[in-house]
Write an enzyme that holds these catalytic residues in place. Structure first.
Site, PDB file in Angstrom:
ATOM      1  N   ASP A  74       0.991  -1.221   0.279  1.00 58.21           N
ATOM      2  CA  ASP A  74       0.442  -0.057  -0.442  1.00 58.21           C
ATOM      3  C   ASP A  74       0.432   1.316   0.545  1.00 58.21           C
ATOM      4  O   ASP A  74       2.715   0.915   0.504  1.00 58.21           O
ATOM      5  CB  ASP A  74      -1.041   0.216   1.299  1.00 58.21           C
TER       6      ASP A  74
HETATM    7  N1  URA Z   1      -1.828  -5.726   3.708  1.00 58.96           N
HETATM    8  C1  URA Z   1      -1.494  -4.338   3.571  1.00 58.96           C
HETATM    9  O1  URA Z   1      -2.648  -4.566   4.133  1.00 58.96           O
HETATM   10  N2  URA Z   1      -1.424  -3.744   3.502  1.00 58.96           N
HETATM   11  C2  URA Z   1       0.026  -4.041   2.856  1.00 58.96           C
HETATM   12  O2  URA Z   1       0.792  -2.943   2.082  1.00 58.96           O
HETATM   13  C3  URA Z   1       0.285  -5.680   2.722  1.00 58.96           C
HETATM   14  C4  URA Z   1       0.354  -6.239   3.444  1.00 58.96           C
END
Ligand code: URA
Length: 236
Positions: A105
């Site tokens: 993310d």
């Molecule tokens: N899980 C999440 O919620 N975000 C990420 O970036 C990676 C795994």
């Protein structure tokens, strides 16, 4: 694939367009085993000694880059408005067709592999391969033994999606280590959501047995060694 068109080799290895490679080759910038080759379509062995514009080529079919992803950068190859992880790759490591292996993310930090090898990426992120990715999460509450068991049995997300088993380990404060072998959208945040915990910070620290190393500051990149590329597919 030891023989390839000369312009293809030059374009891929020097990160220039095929058109620029063809022009340069026609101008005599390409030398193979001591001989100037002016035909862009010539079939050349990648094991030859190749020099282009005075620079000796160290041929590599693919490149594998380890990045410490900083916050606020998109896990994508390109974007019209926002800065992407591939934008952060320094010129010396740049290749055509680079992309991140899976997505973190925008606000997640840590270990990200960037490559131009589609097969490697497919194998590294396929849930069937069961490769564990390790994250450290800072939560807005404490992890309980019951949560450890829920994660180990496979969390059912709010929309009914069933996750594979995950390993949850409470750390000091409200921190926890979590290992998962899939990469569903916002997976870790959604998993903690089902047990009533919010994720304030999330960072990936390992991919298989490849760990993020201290030499990389946020935004830093380096090329992976061959043994490190293999470590991606190892299990603890
Ligand atoms: N899980 C999440 O919620 N975000 C990420 O970036 C990676 C795994």
């Amino acid at each position: 694939m030891t023989e390839q068109r000369f312009d293809k080799i030059i374009a891929s290895q020097f990160n220039i367009s095929r058109k620029d490679a063809r022009t340069g080759i026609r101008k005599g910038k390409g030398v193979v085993d001591g001989q100037v080759i002016k035909d862009p379509a010539a079939q050349i062995s990648v094991n030859s000694q190749i020099v282009y514009g005075g620079k000796t080529l160290n041929y590599k079919e693919h490149i594998y880059i380890l990045m410490n992803k900083p916050k606020g950068v998109l896990s994508a190859s390109s974007d019209k408005k926002k800065q992407t992880v591939v934008d952060l790759v320094p010129g010396r490591l740049k290749r055509n067709n680079l992309f991140p292996v899976g997505r973190l993310d925008k606000d997640t930090t840590g270990l990200l592999i960037i490559t131009d090898d589609g097969e490697f990426a497919h194998n590294a992120i396929s849930p069937k391969k069961d490769i564990l990715k390790t994250y450290v999460a800072e939560l807005d509450g404490e992890v309980t033994e019951q949560m450890v068991d829920i994660f180990a049995n496979g969390v059912v997300l709010a929309d009914g999606t069933v996750c594979k088993k995950a390993y949850l380990k409470p750390l000091y404060g409200n921190k926890a280590e979590i290992k998962i072998s899939e990469g569903k959208y916002h997976q870790i945040k959604r998993m903690f959501g089902t047990v009533g915990l919010g994720v304030n910070e999330l960072s990936r620290v390992a991919f298989g047995t490849l760990h993020l190393t201290d030499d990389l500051k946020p935004g830093g990149c380096r090329e992976l060694e061959t043994w490190e590329i293999k470590a991606v597919f190892c299990r603890d």
